[in-house]
Design a protein around this motif. Sequence first.
Motif, PDB file in Angstrom:
ATOM      1  N   TYR A  31       0.768  -1.247   0.111  1.00 35.90           N
ATOM      2  CA  TYR A  31       0.086   0.007  -0.030  1.00 35.90           C
ATOM      3  C   TYR A  31       0.803   1.162   0.014  1.00 35.90           C
ATOM      4  N   ARG A  32       2.160   1.130   0.908  1.00 27.79           N
ATOM      5  CA  ARG A  32       2.752   2.281   0.673  1.00 27.79           C
ATOM      6  C   ARG A  32       3.502   2.550  -0.685  1.00 27.79           C
ATOM      7  N   VAL A  33       3.828   1.414  -1.154  1.00 27.88           N
ATOM      8  CA  VAL A  33       4.423   1.688  -2.557  1.00 27.88           C
ATOM      9  C   VAL A  33       3.427   2.214  -3.821  1.00 27.88           C
ATOM     10  N   PHE A  34       2.195   1.660  -3.382  1.00 29.54           N
ATOM     11  CA  PHE A  34       1.302   2.261  -4.300  1.00 29.54           C
ATOM     12  C   PHE A  34       0.952   3.805  -3.871  1.00 29.54           C
ATOM     13  N   LEU A  35       1.076   4.124  -2.924  1.00 28.23           N
ATOM     14  CA  LEU A  35       0.873   5.676  -2.543  1.00 28.23           C
ATOM     15  C   LEU A  35       2.010   6.343  -2.912  1.00 28.23           C
ATOM     16  N   ASP A  36       3.161   5.990  -2.754  1.00 22.57           N
ATOM     17  CA  ASP A  36       4.428   6.499  -3.435  1.00 22.57           C
ATOM     18  C   ASP A  36       4.087   6.990  -4.974  1.00 22.57           C
ATOM     19  N   SER A  37       3.563   5.777  -5.699  1.00 25.66           N
ATOM     20  CA  SER A  37       3.315   6.100  -7.313  1.00 25.66           C
ATOM     21  C   SER A  37       2.252   7.074  -7.559  1.00 25.66           C
ATOM     22  N   LEU A  38       1.495   7.397  -6.563  1.00 30.67           N
ATOM     23  CA  LEU A  38       0.649   8.485  -7.066  1.00 30.67           C
ATOM     24  C   LEU A  38       1.094   9.864  -6.983  1.00 30.67           C
ATOM     25  N   SER A  67      -5.564 -18.036  -3.306  1.00 33.54           N
ATOM     26  CA  SER A  67      -3.991 -18.305  -2.500  1.00 33.54           C
ATOM     27  C   SER A  67      -3.951 -18.102  -1.248  1.00 33.54           C
ATOM     28  N   GLY A  68      -5.269 -17.594  -0.617  1.00 31.74           N
ATOM     29  CA  GLY A  68      -5.544 -17.421   0.564  1.00 31.74           C
ATOM     30  C   GLY A  68      -4.981 -15.919   1.212  1.00 31.74           C
ATOM     31  N   GLU A  69      -4.585 -15.113   0.123  1.00 34.79           N
ATOM     32  CA  GLU A  69      -4.214 -13.769   0.426  1.00 34.79           C
ATOM     33  C   GLU A  69      -5.513 -12.893   0.485  1.00 34.79           C
ATOM     34  N   PRO A  70      -5.636 -11.885   1.378  1.00 38.00           N
ATOM     35  CA  PRO A  70      -6.859 -11.050   1.402  1.00 38.00           C
ATOM     36  C   PRO A  70      -7.267 -10.512  -0.012  1.00 38.00           C
ATOM     37  N   TYR A  71      -8.387 -10.303  -0.245  1.00 35.08           N
ATOM     38  CA  TYR A  71      -8.976 -10.121  -1.651  1.00 35.08           C
ATOM     39  C   TYR A  71      -8.418  -8.666  -2.122  1.00 35.08           C
ATOM     40  N   ILE A  72      -8.519  -7.810  -1.253  1.00 34.07           N
ATOM     41  CA  ILE A  72      -8.030  -6.428  -1.490  1.00 34.07           C
ATOM     42  C   ILE A  72      -6.615  -6.362  -2.197  1.00 34.07           C
ATOM     43  N   THR A  73      -5.927  -7.269  -2.025  1.00 31.94           N
ATOM     44  CA  THR A  73      -4.519  -7.265  -2.512  1.00 31.94           C
ATOM     45  C   THR A  73      -4.576  -7.210  -4.093  1.00 31.94           C
ATOM     46  N   VAL A  78      -4.116  -4.047  -9.179  1.00 37.14           N
ATOM     47  CA  VAL A  78      -4.472  -3.393 -10.351  1.00 37.14           C
ATOM     48  C   VAL A  78      -4.546  -1.916 -10.563  1.00 37.14           C
ATOM     49  N   ALA A  79      -4.984  -1.396  -9.291  1.00 39.23           N
ATOM     50  CA  ALA A  79      -4.722   0.242  -9.217  1.00 39.23           C
ATOM     51  C   ALA A  79      -3.430   0.516  -9.350  1.00 39.23           C
ATOM     52  N   GLY A  80      -2.225  -0.287  -8.801  1.00 35.35           N
ATOM     53  CA  GLY A  80      -0.991   0.101  -8.919  1.00 35.35           C
ATOM     54  C   GLY A  80      -0.402   0.370 -10.341  1.00 35.35           C
ATOM     55  N   ALA A  81      -1.111  -0.683 -11.197  1.00 30.47           N
ATOM     56  CA  ALA A  81      -0.643  -0.909 -12.625  1.00 30.47           C
ATOM     57  C   ALA A  81      -1.374   0.412 -13.318  1.00 30.47           C
ATOM     58  N   ILE A  82      -2.264   0.841 -13.025  1.00 29.56           N
ATOM     59  CA  ILE A  82      -3.105   1.857 -13.533  1.00 29.56           C
ATOM     60  C   ILE A  82      -2.280   3.335 -13.396  1.00 29.56           C
ATOM     61  N   ALA A  83      -1.777   3.409 -11.855  1.00 28.25           N
ATOM     62  CA  ALA A  83      -0.960   4.381 -11.546  1.00 28.25           C
ATOM     63  C   ALA A  83       0.304   4.561 -12.314  1.00 28.25           C
ATOM     64  N   ASP A  84       0.919   3.291 -12.392  1.00 26.95           N
ATOM     65  CA  ASP A  84       2.216   3.304 -13.522  1.00 26.95           C
ATOM     66  C   ASP A  84       1.998   4.042 -14.732  1.00 26.95           C
ATOM     67  N   TRP A  85       0.795   3.999 -15.316  1.00 30.26           N
ATOM     68  CA  TRP A  85       0.277   4.432 -16.595  1.00 30.26           C
ATOM     69  C   TRP A  85      -0.008   6.040 -16.415  1.00 30.26           C
ATOM     70  N   LYS A  86      -0.002   6.519 -15.353  1.00 24.48           N
ATOM     71  CA  LYS A  86      -0.411   7.833 -14.812  1.00 24.48           C
ATOM     72  C   LYS A  86      -1.698   8.132 -15.234  1.00 24.48           C
ATOM     73  N   ILE A  87      -2.866   7.416 -15.026  1.00 25.48           N
ATOM     74  CA  ILE A  87      -4.018   7.750 -15.438  1.00 25.48           C
ATOM     75  C   ILE A  87      -4.516   8.463 -14.263  1.00 25.48           C
TER      76      ILE A  87
END
Length: 737
Positions: A31-38, A67-73, A78-87
């Motif tokens: 989540y922190r990496v995701f916020l940094d990409s914004l 896989s057993g991970e929380p679904y929010i991952t 997906v939002a991280g990939a969108i942020a990489d495209w600067k949407i």
Amino acid sequence: MAATGIPTIPAELAVADEPADILSPEDDPAYRVFLDSLNYLSPEEIDLVRKAYLFGEEAHRGQVRKSGEPYITHPLAVAGAIADWKIDVEGVIAALLHDVMEDTAVGKAEIVEHFGKPVADLVDGLSKLDRIEFQSQEDAQAENFRKMLMAMARDLRVVLIKLADRHHNLQTMAAVRAEKRRRIARETLEIYAPIAGRLGLSTLFNELQDLSFQLIYPMRARVLGRALKAARGNRRELLSRILDGIKGKLGAANIEADVFGREKSLYSIYRKMLDKRLSFSQVLDVYGFRVVVKDVPTTYLALGSLHALYKPVPGKFKDYIAIPKPNGYQSLHTTLIGPHGTPFEVQIRTAAMDKVAQEGIASHWLYKDSESLGDELQQKTTKWFHSLLELQSTAVDSSEFLEHVKVDLFPHEIYVFTPKGKIIPLPRGATAVDLAYAVHTDIGNHSALARINFNLMPLATELTNGDRVDIVTSADAHPTAEWLTHVKTGRARSKIRHYLKTAHVDESTALGEKMLGQELRALGVSAAEVPVARWRSVLRDSGNRLVKEVYTDIGLGFRLAGVVARRLLSKEHATLPAGQETPGASLVIRGSEGMAVQFAPCCQPIPGDPVIGSIWKGKGLVIHTHDCPAIRKARSAKPAKWIDVEWEPEAGQLFSVRVQVVVQNTLGALGRIATEISSSGTNILNVHMDEKDSGLYTTLHFTIQVADRTSLARLMRSLRRIPEVVRISREQGLPAA
């Protein structure tokens, strides 16, 4: 909605209101990496994304992936990939919430309330339909895809989120059962990867293909991956030598450039081996190079320098800068012969072109202030999506629409010119018919001939790169079913099918009216004498809304004319079992009814032949000769299924018929026979000879067009007078393949 256009944040979504026993998302490294990409968004927009994450996390709480991970991952990735495209912020929020309507109790109204209507529309476009409405999973998938594409046509962000969603799903399928993995991977190869390629997302395109390849053929992927790794080590010295040579040559010419080595993707190597039947060692162009320079003039200077360094392969130069690909891709491509005779490809482009080449339409958000890049690219993509809207308007169902789209997803590889100099991109193998429909539907529907490079050619002629094509139209010309066998584009296929279906219905309606009128006359009344009340009763019982629909059903074979006639006359008690109506007068045909009346290819009936017909569901009336050997069993098994048919005295049409001629093997015999046929005013459609014939005699097979049985007999008499003709007869039975 706030004055800035950013929705106000509901109090219940405030970070301070989180329960104390729930771990703060700030503790999650992803989540922190995701916020940094914004960092390209404003603080207010980033704050809104935080609240969207909390909203999604709350909605998906308790849900886990296979896989057993929380679904929010998953939405976070997906939002991280969108942020990489600067949407923009709406796209990022929609990516975070893309599954809440499908997998949770959250509805569209709730998303509108919290994040605004644009976000809700994006999420709705990404949500699947209720499968209960469909008879099979295939129908449901086709309709889901249709809905998604329509949403894409309204907003390009939908497709970007969907592709990012599919990419992450493929990366995390280890826990999914093998059958489902392969099904999703095949769907990706057939639909989603080509869409990424069509939108210029080349990096994503290659990754989707490679991931799908590894899921479908894991063993092949592993073996090929090991071979590629070994080749990389074996060719390191050669590649370094080429790379140094390119850099040195460009430097000597005072050309500033960044030079990169590139490697073919695993799947593209596999496809080349499969298509050309090569072993891995025979695929020589596994590696290539990319040269990035400052501006367009420098690309051509760099090209000249490299051609002076290494010899170019003739015919392997492509200028996609002057003529960009439909997805906006621009670059110069050339294939050179390196040391030891090794061929390699070099791509030369500017930095902006390189960005578009890697990210395609996603780069629009980076260049949205540039009229020369972002706007032009978006216009091209929007035009393509609007063509999908046109395709779906003519498709009968979702499966047919999906078929048209799959055809249209293949890359455009040739460019042809109209007489006015307009460039039309078409797939390799496209014909003049494809071009006609690419220009306009009316031109396609009335195409008669094509003038290709100033020479008149048939419409089925395959076009080549750089052809100048002028379509010759005629009011009497119209599409035929044969056109479907040589068109390549989804647009042409869709338009032809639409025309044929419409024409089929109109012709079947006329035939049905004629058949019902005959049955009524056999029962002693005319169609005009049938009371309106009786028609209303029949329409109510049949479920049809219009009398015309009843005629169409009869003409297409879905209803029996005798049964409808009795119901119209209130004689239900006299109704016999299906297909056993009281025989009446013969049905009169003239041969110009179109697709509603079909002439059997086995016997090829012509006016003058005693004929008989049978109604087939969806096909209409099929006409055979009385002595046709192909229907003997069918006539004896179900005699009531067949109806007597007569020819109208003046048919006024030409009919195809096959004639077999046995001739002596003498010089010029075929020419004399063909001349005699032509001089009689008869058109030759096809001619071939038996390959096994040798020695004194040869058997020739002609397919010709005649008006009737009398004109055929006249022609056969004239052919018998040719000295070389030993025997002549009319052929029956299906033609040899």
